[in-house]
Scaffold this motif. Structure first.
Motif, PDB file in Angstrom:
ATOM      1  N   PHE A   3       0.908  -1.266   0.051  1.00  0.00           N
ATOM      2  CA  PHE A   3       0.124  -0.079  -0.014  1.00  0.00           C
ATOM      3  C   PHE A   3       0.838   1.281   0.091  1.00  0.00           C
ATOM      4  O   PHE A   3       0.608   2.073  -0.689  1.00  0.00           O
ATOM      5  CB  PHE A   3      -0.884   0.000   1.236  1.00  0.00           C
ATOM      6  N   ALA A   4       1.944   1.317   0.726  1.00  0.00           N
ATOM      7  CA  ALA A   4       2.727   2.216   0.886  1.00  0.00           C
ATOM      8  C   ALA A   4       3.472   2.577  -0.496  1.00  0.00           C
ATOM      9  O   ALA A   4       3.732   3.802  -0.978  1.00  0.00           O
ATOM     10  CB  ALA A   4       3.690   2.538   1.890  1.00  0.00           C
ATOM     11  N   GLN A   5       3.844   1.562  -1.044  1.00  0.00           N
ATOM     12  CA  GLN A   5       4.650   1.751  -2.554  1.00  0.00           C
ATOM     13  C   GLN A   5       3.653   2.049  -3.484  1.00  0.00           C
ATOM     14  O   GLN A   5       3.890   2.962  -4.477  1.00  0.00           O
ATOM     15  CB  GLN A   5       5.110   0.298  -2.869  1.00  0.00           C
ATOM     16  N   HIS A   6       2.291   1.670  -3.446  1.00  0.00           N
ATOM     17  CA  HIS A   6       1.387   2.193  -4.173  1.00  0.00           C
ATOM     18  C   HIS A   6       0.975   3.636  -4.148  1.00  0.00           C
ATOM     19  O   HIS A   6       0.814   4.214  -5.274  1.00  0.00           O
ATOM     20  CB  HIS A   6       0.006   1.300  -4.173  1.00  0.00           C
ATOM     21  N   CYS A   7       0.891   4.152  -2.850  1.00  0.00           N
ATOM     22  CA  CYS A   7       0.555   5.554  -2.687  1.00  0.00           C
ATOM     23  C   CYS A   7       1.850   6.314  -3.549  1.00  0.00           C
ATOM     24  O   CYS A   7       1.739   7.104  -4.173  1.00  0.00           O
ATOM     25  CB  CYS A   7       0.951   5.630  -1.198  1.00  0.00           C
ATOM     26  N   GLN A   8       3.207   5.806  -3.248  1.00  0.00           N
ATOM     27  CA  GLN A   8       4.167   6.702  -3.814  1.00  0.00           C
ATOM     28  C   GLN A   8       4.308   6.502  -5.272  1.00  0.00           C
ATOM     29  O   GLN A   8       4.507   7.260  -6.081  1.00  0.00           O
ATOM     30  CB  GLN A   8       5.730   6.139  -3.250  1.00  0.00           C
ATOM     31  N   TRP A   9       3.840   5.415  -5.951  1.00  0.00           N
ATOM     32  CA  TRP A   9       3.817   5.305  -7.485  1.00  0.00           C
ATOM     33  C   TRP A   9       2.586   6.241  -7.838  1.00  0.00           C
ATOM     34  O   TRP A   9       3.038   6.812  -8.856  1.00  0.00           O
ATOM     35  CB  TRP A   9       3.321   3.862  -7.674  1.00  0.00           C
ATOM     36  N   MET A  10       1.870   6.453  -7.439  1.00  0.00           N
ATOM     37  CA  MET A  10       0.449   7.384  -7.498  1.00  0.00           C
ATOM     38  C   MET A  10       1.119   8.885  -7.725  1.00  0.00           C
ATOM     39  O   MET A  10       1.025   9.351  -8.799  1.00  0.00           O
ATOM     40  CB  MET A  10      -0.787   7.487  -6.773  1.00  0.00           C
ATOM     41  N   ILE A  11       1.865   9.388  -6.890  1.00  0.00           N
ATOM     42  CA  ILE A  11       2.270  10.508  -6.683  1.00  0.00           C
ATOM     43  C   ILE A  11       3.199  10.733  -7.688  1.00  0.00           C
ATOM     44  O   ILE A  11       3.728  12.026  -8.413  1.00  0.00           O
ATOM     45  CB  ILE A  11       2.525  11.038  -5.357  1.00  0.00           C
ATOM     46  N   GLU A  12       4.435   9.810  -7.908  1.00  0.00           N
ATOM     47  CA  GLU A  12       5.346   9.796  -8.708  1.00  0.00           C
ATOM     48  C   GLU A  12       4.835  10.227 -10.362  1.00  0.00           C
ATOM     49  O   GLU A  12       5.618  10.683 -11.056  1.00  0.00           O
ATOM     50  CB  GLU A  12       6.381   8.932  -8.630  1.00  0.00           C
ATOM     51  N   ALA A  13       3.664   9.737 -10.506  1.00  0.00           N
ATOM     52  CA  ALA A  13       3.098   9.563 -12.065  1.00  0.00           C
ATOM     53  C   ALA A  13       2.249  11.022 -11.955  1.00  0.00           C
ATOM     54  O   ALA A  13       2.067  11.359 -13.187  1.00  0.00           O
ATOM     55  CB  ALA A  13       1.997   8.601 -12.029  1.00  0.00           C
ATOM     56  N   GLY A  14       2.233  11.836 -11.017  1.00  0.00           N
ATOM     57  CA  GLY A  14       1.893  13.229 -11.095  1.00  0.00           C
ATOM     58  C   GLY A  14       0.604  13.611 -10.606  1.00  0.00           C
ATOM     59  O   GLY A  14      -0.193  14.535 -10.766  1.00  0.00           O
ATOM     60  N   CYS A  15      -0.174  12.489  -9.790  1.00  0.00           N
ATOM     61  CA  CYS A  15      -1.211  12.718  -9.092  1.00  0.00           C
ATOM     62  C   CYS A  15      -1.324  13.744  -7.973  1.00  0.00           C
ATOM     63  O   CYS A  15       0.125  13.803  -7.276  1.00  0.00           O
ATOM     64  CB  CYS A  15      -2.003  11.455  -8.277  1.00  0.00           C
ATOM     65  N   VAL A  16      -2.022  14.451  -7.557  1.00  0.00           N
ATOM     66  CA  VAL A  16      -1.984  15.579  -6.690  1.00  0.00           C
ATOM     67  C   VAL A  16      -2.463  15.473  -5.282  1.00  0.00           C
ATOM     68  O   VAL A  16      -2.638  16.272  -4.527  1.00  0.00           O
ATOM     69  CB  VAL A  16      -2.798  17.050  -7.078  1.00  0.00           C
ATOM     70  N   GLY A  17      -3.043  13.984  -4.835  1.00  0.00           N
ATOM     71  CA  GLY A  17      -3.479  13.762  -3.771  1.00  0.00           C
ATOM     72  C   GLY A  17      -3.852  12.283  -3.632  1.00  0.00           C
ATOM     73  O   GLY A  17      -3.936  11.572  -4.737  1.00  0.00           O
ATOM     74  N   PHE A  35      -3.136   2.603 -14.407  1.00  0.00           N
ATOM     75  CA  PHE A  35      -2.801   3.505 -15.480  1.00  0.00           C
ATOM     76  C   PHE A  35      -2.613   4.927 -15.016  1.00  0.00           C
ATOM     77  O   PHE A  35      -3.461   5.952 -15.560  1.00  0.00           O
ATOM     78  CB  PHE A  35      -3.736   3.229 -16.402  1.00  0.00           C
ATOM     79  N   PRO A  36      -1.670   5.195 -13.887  1.00  0.00           N
ATOM     80  CA  PRO A  36      -1.518   6.747 -13.710  1.00  0.00           C
ATOM     81  C   PRO A  36      -0.918   7.569 -14.535  1.00  0.00           C
ATOM     82  O   PRO A  36      -1.481   8.814 -14.755  1.00  0.00           O
ATOM     83  CB  PRO A  36      -0.509   6.637 -12.423  1.00  0.00           C
ATOM     84  N   VAL A  37       0.148   7.252 -15.304  1.00  0.00           N
ATOM     85  CA  VAL A  37       0.576   8.156 -16.343  1.00  0.00           C
ATOM     86  C   VAL A  37      -0.309   8.369 -17.371  1.00  0.00           C
ATOM     87  O   VAL A  37      -0.544   9.844 -17.544  1.00  0.00           O
ATOM     88  CB  VAL A  37       1.859   7.463 -17.029  1.00  0.00           C
ATOM     89  N   GLU A  38      -1.335   7.488 -17.819  1.00  0.00           N
ATOM     90  CA  GLU A  38      -2.186   7.860 -18.868  1.00  0.00           C
ATOM     91  C   GLU A  38      -3.514   8.604 -18.265  1.00  0.00           C
ATOM     92  O   GLU A  38      -3.956   9.481 -18.999  1.00  0.00           O
ATOM     93  CB  GLU A  38      -2.742   6.283 -19.341  1.00  0.00           C
ATOM     94  N   SER A  39      -3.613   8.487 -16.961  1.00  0.00           N
ATOM     95  CA  SER A  39      -4.725   9.377 -16.340  1.00  0.00           C
ATOM     96  C   SER A  39      -4.330  10.485 -16.183  1.00  0.00           C
ATOM     97  O   SER A  39      -5.022  11.469 -16.662  1.00  0.00           O
ATOM     98  CB  SER A  39      -5.152   8.690 -15.109  1.00  0.00           C
ATOM     99  N   VAL A  40      -3.134  10.884 -15.720  1.00  0.00           N
ATOM    100  CA  VAL A  40      -2.508  12.229 -15.462  1.00  0.00           C
ATOM    101  C   VAL A  40      -2.591  12.864 -16.886  1.00  0.00           C
ATOM    102  O   VAL A  40      -3.103  14.087 -17.076  1.00  0.00           O
ATOM    103  CB  VAL A  40      -1.437  12.317 -14.762  1.00  0.00           C
TER     104      VAL A  40
END
Length: 306
Positions: A27-41, A214-219
């Protein structure tokens, strides 16, 4: 931390081990992956986070892990839902205690009634902390529909009500809210397959589901849609990315959206399809249909106009 409502905020999934316990490390790794892709929260312990199957202690621990994982980089804005108003208030206060930056307030589970009772519930939760609040309106799931006029009433009474997650699937709600409130509230789309339409109507954020896979594609999709609305984007590129993404985004709009999004995570190598009962993983024709949709998207992924 000040909440930036303008961008992509994952309704982040809750990962489980084979024995059904929570995989806090992943879960911690997944949180970090999301923000590294450009998510704002991040928006943990919401509907997609299987909140209804989590104990209070598990919810609190997930919030602690999320806050520690992201530090001061982005806000953590948990879903606040419970069977009772007292439990929702307790969860909101726990979220503030562990360092969350905002709250996403839902109507109560199961019990849905008139505006007087539903308003009393969300009033109590909003008043329980000083954190910025996003109201979650999802009438298909929770059988409570916060109408634009009612949301405007709440906004007039609560300075810390800063946003609304609109999941009615009706983009006219975005237009109606803007007509009533102007820029008083940040409007976020909560249904994946109407994000482009929502932004065109004036929404400024996206509480997204398929972003978990798909964080990169979503952003990129969010950014392109914003640019087109502002008159400086490439409509053809936006249309091409949206056409690729739509079969996946529609997985977010059905009863088994949790199972399907987690299956997608597993197929892209970022998570497991495991869910908590009463949910069960999809099987048979349902599984094969979903796999075909996801596999086709992965085959076309390298051709995307990102």
């Amino acid at each position: 931390m000040k909440v930036n409502w303008r961008g992509v905020l994952p309704a982040i999934t809750t990962p489980f081990m084979e024995d059904g316990s929570i995989d806090y490390t992943f879960f911690a790794q997944h949180c970090q992956w999301m923000i590294e892709a450009g998510c704002v929260g991040l928006v943990p312990i919401g509907s997609l986070g299987e909140s209804a199957t989590l104990s209070f202690e598990e919810k609190r621990e997930l919030l602690k892990v999320a806050v520690q994982a992201v530090g001061e980089r982005v806000p953590v804005i948990p879903g606040i839902a419970a069977l009772s108003t007292a439990e929702a208030v307790r969860l909101a206060q726990a979220a503030e205690e562990v360092g969350c930056s905002g709250l996403m307030v839902l109507p109560p589970y199961v019990y849905s009634t008139d505006w007087r009772e539903m308003k009393a519930h969300v009033d109590a939760v909003i008043r329980a902390t000083k954190l910025p609040v996003m109201l979650y309106n999802n009438p298909p799931a929770y059988k409570t529909d916060f109408l634009p006029e009612q949301i405007a009433e709440l906004a007039s009474e609560h300075a810390n009500l800063e946003a609304v997650k609109e999941s009615s699937s009706d983009v006219r709600r975005v237009t109606a809210l803007r007509a009533l409130l102007g820029d008083r509230l940040n409007i976020l789309v909560g249904v994946d397959d109407c994000i482009v339409e929502g932004i065109q109507a004036g929404a400024v954020g996206w509480i997204a589901g398929l972003v978990n896979a798909f964080p990169v594609e979503s952003v990129a999709l969010f950014r392109m849609a914003q640019e087109v609305r502002e008159g400086r984007g490439d409509r053809a590129r936006l249309d091409a990315l949206y056409a690729w993404f739509l079969p996946l985004l529609r997985l977010d709009t059905v009863t088994k959206f949790v199972q399907l999004i987690k299956l997608t995570q597993e197929m892209v190598g970022m998570g497991s399809a495991r869910v908590r009962p009463p949910r069960l993983e999809v099987v048979g024709d349902e599984l094969e249909t979903a796999r075909r949709i996801i596999s086709h998207a992965l085959e076309q992924r390298t051709q995307l106009p990102l």
